[in-house]
Design a protein around this motif. Structure first.
Motif, PDB file in Angstrom:
ATOM      1  N   ARG A 100       0.729  -1.031   0.195  1.00  0.00           N
ATOM      2  CA  ARG A 100      -0.069   0.058  -0.139  1.00  0.00           C
ATOM      3  C   ARG A 100       0.759   1.237  -0.185  1.00  0.00           C
ATOM      4  O   ARG A 100       1.815   1.250   0.703  1.00  0.00           O
ATOM      5  CB  ARG A 100      -0.916  -0.198   1.379  1.00  0.00           C
ATOM      6  N   THR A 376      -9.431   0.597  -9.708  1.00  0.00           N
ATOM      7  CA  THR A 376      -8.633  -0.309  -9.102  1.00  0.00           C
ATOM      8  C   THR A 376      -8.742  -1.485  -9.953  1.00  0.00           C
ATOM      9  O   THR A 376      -9.623  -1.718 -11.009  1.00  0.00           O
ATOM     10  CB  THR A 376      -9.194  -0.641  -7.684  1.00  0.00           C
ATOM     11  N   SER A 448     -10.207  -0.566   1.513  1.00  0.00           N
ATOM     12  CA  SER A 448     -11.238  -1.552   1.390  1.00  0.00           C
ATOM     13  C   SER A 448     -10.900  -2.821   0.433  1.00  0.00           C
ATOM     14  O   SER A 448     -11.574  -3.783   0.448  1.00  0.00           O
ATOM     15  CB  SER A 448     -12.463  -1.022   0.799  1.00  0.00           C
TER      16      SER A 448
HETATM   17  O1  DON Z   1      -7.908   1.039  -1.430  1.00  0.00           O
HETATM   18  C1  DON Z   1      -9.157   1.446  -1.487  1.00  0.00           C
HETATM   19  O2  DON Z   1      -9.867   0.951  -0.907  1.00  0.00           O
HETATM   20  C2  DON Z   1      -9.303   2.327  -2.860  1.00  0.00           C
HETATM   21  N1  DON Z   1      -8.488   3.225  -2.998  1.00  0.00           N
HETATM   22  C3  DON Z   1      -9.689   1.380  -3.996  1.00  0.00           C
HETATM   23  C4  DON Z   1     -10.189   2.246  -5.360  1.00  0.00           C
HETATM   24  C5  DON Z   1     -11.135   1.595  -5.965  1.00  0.00           C
HETATM   25  O3  DON Z   1     -11.314   0.339  -6.000  1.00  0.00           O
HETATM   26  C6  DON Z   1     -11.524   2.134  -7.339  1.00  0.00           C
HETATM   27  N2  DON Z   1     -12.039   1.407  -8.366  1.00  0.00           N
HETATM   28  N3  DON Z   1     -12.882   1.215  -8.901  1.00  0.00           N
END
Ligand code: DON
Length: 570
Positions: A100, A376, A448
């Motif tokens: 991360r 993501t 998440s």
């Molecule tokens: O880490 C996280 O929970 C968010 N930054 C994830 C972002 C995400 O899933 C966007 N996608 N559709």
């Protein structure tokens, strides 16, 4: 020039694509083979993973190759300028790697507030002030160092080829650039690559990214120091500084991925492993399945209102507890607290009502309570020996903060928005978060993302999804479809889904997720329903008890699933 078109090369790549694309994502059945399986968001990235499996690589080699290829062909989410999480099960041993992003050393608690203490959303979303220190370069390397079989350079090679020789722009990529045109156009460095001549690259055209190809080549030769030190790191600091960011070479050099203890729990006869903090994903998955098992969810009719009601009531409570979570150094509750038997028992007592509990009435875990709890991408890979890898990686928003570092060729993330800029106020995903997730130097922002691995006896699966705050609920539903209701993985992925996250107090509902009768019954029980066109994009692989490997990509996206068959005559 960043983009070149050549009809000859295009024809070649199209032929390659047709041969390589093993299945339409809308397939009713998973693809099946015996030599390994890959499911990812882009056909060219799936093919990179399959190539590495065919070359004798294991699941980690193939997953890392797929992830790095996604940094080229799926730049809205695949990345070297972002971060992620990996869950592996290699030789029966489960490991979880946290790569991360971390807050830069110069970050501080109130950096996204204006003089009157109000959050300025733009600052945590657009431009390099929104960027955390990238974790992917060191993370993917670390994963390979511990478990890979093939040479590092061989694993990076497909991505080098894609960036240097060219890849076909998919309709999804064109659509994504069109949607992000305003963001990408704000930074001339980004526009030079992604809006060549002022226009998004056209679907079907062939694109090369020479700077990225050179970066990847250096990465293939030297590992992460090629990016986190020397000229490329300086280029990142310079580009960040030019646009008001605070990232430094020292931040890049200091970043380390962390092997963490997985969150492991029993669920309906399976064992499931997922990410611990700084992701809330594993905890939410564990709270969901744990509560459902205790309330005998399996016995309620499959598509009826009672099942949806219990699912939503479990999520409402899991997301209320999420407010307490943050970086492991500042979190106000842990996996042990929230997956504790007494806390489950307390929550089960709350679930006896057939009516929706207003979210405002749900209190979150307190230490005392236990003395009586946008863009993501996810890829899943299995090899022929039954090892599996589950990786979710992100820039946070589509194309991250929008800034592409010139001379380096990749985009920086806007992961800082996952911190609570102003605790108690909703973020990009409407999530309300607490002081435990406030900005602080070196801290990792709460996620998440829920890459997961589940197994029983000699069956194993790997799954996960993008979707911001919806990731744990989407992943939980696909998992439950398989482990409770016995769906094959493609059917499990294809089914319509729902989502609830405590606040806002409503159920997001995909088309056809509820029959009219079920929807009416849920509204009668006090639930608010809100249509949502799609939730998540789950990619799954499974190793069955008879040694078959299966892969399924989500029809909600143009992802692709492929398998390796044994060589003819073997
Ligand atoms: O880490 C996280 O929970 C968010 N930054 C994830 C972002 C995400 O899933 C966007 N996608 N559709």
């Amino acid at each position: 020039m960043a983009q070149s078109r050549s009809s000859c090369r295009l024809a070649f790549l199209l032929i390659l694509l047709v041969v390589a694309a093993p299945v339409s994502a809308a397939s009713p059945d998973p693809v099946r083979g015996t030599g390994g399986a890959v499911a990812s968001a882009a056909p060219a990235a799936t093919e990179a993973g399959l190539e590495i499996l065919r070359a004798g690589g294991n699941a980690v080699d193939a997953a890392v190759a797929t992830a790095i290829a996604l940094a080229v062909v799926h730049p809205q989410a695949g990345n070297l300028g972002g971060g992620g999480f990996a869950v592996t099960r290699m030789g029966g041993k489960v490991s979880t790697l946290d790569f991360r992003e971390a807050a830069p050393a110069a970050a501080d608690h109130d950096m996204y507030l204006d003089a009157s203490g109000e959050p300025v959303a733009e600052n945590s979303l657009v431009g390099p002030l929104a960027a955390g220190v990238p974790g992917s370069p060191a993370g993917l390397w670390e994963l390979h160092q511990r478990y890979g079989l093939l040479d590092w350079a061989q694993v990076v090679a497909p991505a080098v080829r894609l960036a240097g020789d060219g890849f076909v722009v998919t309709p999804r990529l064109e659509r994504s650039v069109v949607k992000a045109e305003k963001l990408l156009g704000r930074f001339p460095e980004t526009a030079a690559v992604w809006l060549p001549g002022g226009n998004p690259p056209a679907a079907g055209s062939v694109m090369t990214i020479p700077d990225l190809a050179a970066t990847l080549l250096a990465y293939a030769k030297k590992g992460p120091e090629a990016i986190t030190g020397g000229a490329l790191a300086t280029a990142i600091e310079t580009a960040s500084d030019r646009h008001g960011g605070i990232l430094t070479v020292a931040d890049l050099e200091a970043y380390r991925p962390v092997w963490r203890e997985p969150v492991i729990f029993e669920a309906f006869g399976w064992r499931v492993a997922s990410m611990p903090l700084p992701s809330s994903g594993g905890i939410i998955l564990g709270q969901t399945t744990g509560l459902l098992e205790l309330v005998k969810w399996r016995q309620a009719p499959r598509f009826g209102a009672e099942r949806a009601h219990l699912l939503v009531e479990a999520w409402r409570r899991a997301y209320a507890d999420r407010v307490l979570l943050g970086d492991p150094t500042t979190t106000r509750a842990t996996a042990a607290d929230l997956l504790d038997e007494e806390w489950f028992n307390f929550r089960v007592g709350e679930l006896v009502s057939p009516r929706a509990t207003p979210s405002a009435d749900v209190r979150n875990w307190t230490p005392a309570a236990t003395s009586e709890s946008t863009e993501t991408t996810h890829l899943s890979v299995a090899d022929g020996a039954g090892n599996v890898v589950s990786i979710t990686t992100t820039l946070n928003g589509s194309f991250g903060c929008g800034l592409l570092v010139p001379g380096v060729g990749f985009l920086l993330n806007n992961e800082m928005d996952d911190f609570a800029a102003a605790p108690g106020r909703p973020n990009l995903y409407g999530l309300i978060q607490g002081e435990a997730n406030a900005v602080g130097p070196g801290k990792r922002m709460l996620s998440s993302m829920s890459p997961a691995v589940a197994w029983r006896e000699n069956e194993t699966m790997a799954l996960g999804s993008p979707g911001g705050s919806t990731i744990p609920t989407v992943t939980a539903q696909v998992l439950l479809n398989v482990i409770v209701d016995g769906d094959d993985i493609q059917a499990a992925v294809n089914r319509p889904r729902i989502h609830h996250q405590w606040m806002p107090d409503q159920i997001a509902v995909e088309p056809d997720a509820f029959s009219p009768e079920t929807a009416t019954e849920l509204e009668r029980r006090g639930h608010k329903l809100k249509d949502r066109s799609r939730l998540g994009e789950v990619n799954v692989v499974r190793v069955t008890s008879d040694g078959i490997v299966e892969a399924a990509a989500d029809p909600r996206g143009p992802g692709s699933a492929g398998v390796v068959q044994p060589a003819p005559g073997s």
